[in-house]
Scaffold this motif. Structure first.
Motif, short mmCIF file in Angstrom:
data_model
loop_
_atom_site.label_atom_id
_atom_site.label_comp_id
_atom_site.label_asym_id
_atom_site.label_seq_id
_atom_site.Cartn_x
_atom_site.Cartn_y
_atom_site.Cartn_z
N ASN A 93 87.47 75.77 -11.63
CA ASN A 93 87.00 76.85 -10.75
C ASN A 93 86.99 76.41 -9.29
O ASN A 93 87.31 77.19 -8.38
N GLY A 94 86.59 75.14 -9.06
CA GLY A 94 86.60 74.62 -7.70
C GLY A 94 88.01 74.56 -7.14
O GLY A 94 88.23 74.82 -5.94
N CYS A 95 88.97 74.25 -8.01
CA CYS A 95 90.37 74.20 -7.59
C CYS A 95 90.86 75.58 -7.18
O CYS A 95 91.51 75.74 -6.13
N LEU A 96 90.56 76.59 -8.00
CA LEU A 96 90.98 77.95 -7.67
C LEU A 96 90.32 78.44 -6.39
O LEU A 96 90.95 79.14 -5.58
N LEU A 97 89.06 78.07 -6.18
CA LEU A 97 88.36 78.45 -4.95
C LEU A 97 89.02 77.81 -3.74
O LEU A 97 89.21 78.46 -2.70
N GLN A 98 89.37 76.52 -3.86
CA GLN A 98 90.02 75.83 -2.74
C GLN A 98 91.39 76.45 -2.45
O GLN A 98 91.76 76.62 -1.28
N ILE A 99 92.13 76.79 -3.50
CA ILE A 99 93.42 77.46 -3.31
C ILE A 99 93.22 78.78 -2.56
O ILE A 99 93.95 79.09 -1.61
N PHE A 100 92.19 79.54 -2.98
CA PHE A 100 91.94 80.84 -2.35
C PHE A 100 91.65 80.67 -0.85
O PHE A 100 92.21 81.38 -0.02
N VAL A 101 90.77 79.73 -0.51
CA VAL A 101 90.38 79.54 0.90
C VAL A 101 91.56 79.06 1.74
O VAL A 101 91.86 79.63 2.80
N ILE A 102 92.25 78.03 1.27
CA ILE A 102 93.33 77.44 2.06
C ILE A 102 94.51 78.40 2.19
O ILE A 102 95.08 78.56 3.28
N TYR A 103 94.87 79.07 1.10
CA TYR A 103 96.00 79.99 1.15
C TYR A 103 95.68 81.23 1.98
O TYR A 103 96.52 81.73 2.73
N SER A 104 94.46 81.77 1.82
CA SER A 104 94.09 82.95 2.62
C SER A 104 94.01 82.59 4.10
O SER A 104 94.33 83.42 4.96
N TYR A 105 93.60 81.36 4.39
CA TYR A 105 93.64 80.88 5.78
C TYR A 105 95.06 80.92 6.32
O TYR A 105 95.32 81.39 7.44
N GLY A 106 96.02 80.43 5.52
CA GLY A 106 97.41 80.40 5.96
C GLY A 106 97.97 81.79 6.18
O GLY A 106 98.63 82.06 7.20
N VAL A 107 97.71 82.72 5.25
CA VAL A 107 98.22 84.09 5.38
C VAL A 107 97.57 84.79 6.56
O VAL A 107 98.24 85.48 7.35
N CYS A 108 96.25 84.62 6.73
CA CYS A 108 95.54 85.25 7.84
C CYS A 108 96.01 84.69 9.19
O CYS A 108 96.15 85.43 10.16
N GLU A 109 96.29 83.38 9.23
CA GLU A 109 96.77 82.75 10.47
C GLU A 109 98.10 83.38 10.88
O GLU A 109 98.30 83.73 12.05
N TYR A 110 98.99 83.52 9.92
CA TYR A 110 100.32 84.06 10.23
C TYR A 110 100.22 85.53 10.64
O TYR A 110 100.90 85.97 11.58
N SER A 111 99.36 86.30 9.95
CA SER A 111 99.19 87.71 10.29
C SER A 111 98.58 87.86 11.69
O SER A 111 98.99 88.75 12.46
N THR A 112 97.63 87.00 12.02
CA THR A 112 97.00 87.06 13.34
C THR A 112 98.00 86.72 14.44
O THR A 112 98.02 87.37 15.50
N LEU A 113 98.84 85.72 14.20
CA LEU A 113 99.87 85.37 15.18
C LEU A 113 100.87 86.52 15.36
O LEU A 113 101.35 86.76 16.47
N MET A 114 101.17 87.24 14.28
CA MET A 114 102.05 88.40 14.37
C MET A 114 101.39 89.49 15.22
O MET A 114 102.03 90.10 16.09
N ILE A 115 100.10 89.72 14.98
CA ILE A 115 99.36 90.73 15.75
C ILE A 115 99.31 90.36 17.23
O ILE A 115 99.46 91.21 18.11
N MET A 116 99.13 89.07 17.51
CA MET A 116 99.09 88.61 18.90
C MET A 116 100.45 88.79 19.57
O MET A 116 100.52 89.06 20.78
N ALA A 117 101.53 88.64 18.80
CA ALA A 117 102.86 88.88 19.35
C ALA A 117 103.02 90.36 19.72
O ALA A 117 103.58 90.70 20.77
N TYR A 118 102.51 91.25 18.85
CA TYR A 118 102.57 92.68 19.13
C TYR A 118 101.74 93.02 20.37
O TYR A 118 102.17 93.81 21.23
N ASP A 119 100.57 92.39 20.50
CA ASP A 119 99.70 92.60 21.66
C ASP A 119 100.41 92.22 22.95
O ASP A 119 100.37 92.96 23.93
N ARG A 120 101.08 91.07 22.97
CA ARG A 120 101.80 90.62 24.16
C ARG A 120 103.00 91.51 24.45
O ARG A 120 103.33 91.77 25.61
N PHE A 121 103.64 92.00 23.38
CA PHE A 121 104.79 92.91 23.56
C PHE A 121 104.36 94.19 24.27
O PHE A 121 105.00 94.63 25.22
N VAL A 122 103.25 94.78 23.82
CA VAL A 122 102.75 96.02 24.43
C VAL A 122 102.27 95.75 25.86
O VAL A 122 102.55 96.54 26.77
#
Length: 314
Positions: A93-122
């Motif tokens: 269970n600890g392993c699955l929790l760590q996967i969830f935190v680290i992977y969601s961090y990675g996906v959120c980081e990439y999505s935020t950087l995409m949003i920031m690119a859109y912000d600079r574009f506008v």
């Protein structure tokens, strides 16, 4: 048949070093983690307290720094504990929790950087429409999207991984990795592979959107000195963060799926952990030094603290 995987305990590869070297690594990793906390909290608090920084670009940066704290919290405390005790074990269970935190961090980081690119574009390509397109409700929805997309995407992968019956318990990494767990399965992993392809495809689509945005940005900046100045001040830190994080994820993905024993263990450890070390550490530094408004506010607060300390001494 009952899945006994839930009662498993995984062994992580960890650092195969002597006790003295482990303590040296512990001090180094602790310093890095404390610096990550210090730098990111400084930027977050500065943006929250300074009303002049309540603009879309800085709010998205605040979200990026908060995500860095969230992701590193899923790795560093456990890793530091492993270094102290020399026991590299983690429950199922600890392993699955760590996967969830680290992977969601990675996906959120990439999505935020995409949003920031859109912000600079506008901001640069459509300045007259900026305040209308980047209204408060839009900012809230974009931030909500970055987190909800990350949580839902990773949760789907966790559900698919949890249904697998495992025939092994060793993970050749310092943290739990979804692909490493899937490789331990006794059952076919076609569904997991298809879902992983979907996640990778979504990241590619976001990457293509960022490339398109920057092509438009560069074209707009060539025609105006003012736009060129804006690009150097606000887009260069974002571009460096994006390139750095993309390369880190690529290295980690390649080593997860195509392990190579030709590389030294120390280099493999660093490349596997690079996306948990460099982006959370450098993002607040790059933005803090490059964005004049943040830099001025941080230095002003620093001077105020020094003046108050001098006054108390007197």
């Amino acid at each position: 048949m009952e899945n006994i995987s839930f009662n498993m305990v995984f062994t992580l590869s960890g650092l195969k070093e002597s006790k003295v070297n482990r303590y040296i690594y512990f001090v180094f990793v602790l310093i890095v983690y404390l610096l990550i906390i210090l730098f990111n909290v400084t930027v977050i608090v500065t943006i929250i307290l300074e009303r002049a920084l309540h603009e879309p670009m800085y709010i998205f940066l605040c979200n990026l720094c908060f995500n860095g704290l969230y992701g590193t919290a899923g790795f560093y405390p456990k890793f530091l504990s492993d270094l102290v005790y020399g026991i590299h074990l983690i429950s199922y269970n600890g392993c699955l929790l760590q996967i969830f935190v680290i992977y969601s961090y990675g996906v959120c980081e990439y999505s935020t950087l995409m949003i920031m690119a859109y912000d600079r574009f506008v901001a640069i390509c459509k300045p007259l429409e900026y305040h209308m397109k980047m209204a408060s409700k839009t900012i809230g929805r974009l931030i909500l999207f970055s987190w909800s997309f990350a949580f839902l995407t990773v949760f789907g992968g966790i559900v698919l991984t949890s249904r697998l019956r495992l025939c092994g318990s060793h993970i050749d990494k310092s943290y739990c990795d979804n692909w490493s767990v899937v490789k331990l399965s006794c059952l076919p992993t076609t569904v997991n592979n298809v879902y992983g392809f979907f996640v990778i495809l979504s990241a590619v689509v976001q990457g293509l959107f960022v490339v398109y945005s920057y092509m438009r940005l560069i074209n707009a900046c060539r025609k105006s000195k003012e736009n060129k100045k804006k690009f150097m001040q606000t887009c260069v830190p974002h571009l460096l963060s994006l390139i750095n994080f993309t390369l880190a994820i690529l290295f980690d993905t390649m080593f997860s799926r195509y392990e190579s024993r030709d590389f030294p263990q120390s280099l493999r450890n660093f490349l596997q952990l690079e996306f948990l070390i460099i982006p959370p550490l450098l993002n607040p530094i790059m933005y803090g030094l490059k964005l004049a408004k943040i830099r001025k506010v941080v230095f002003r607060h620093h001077r105020q603290i020094e003046d108050s300390l001098h006054t108390k001494k007197r």
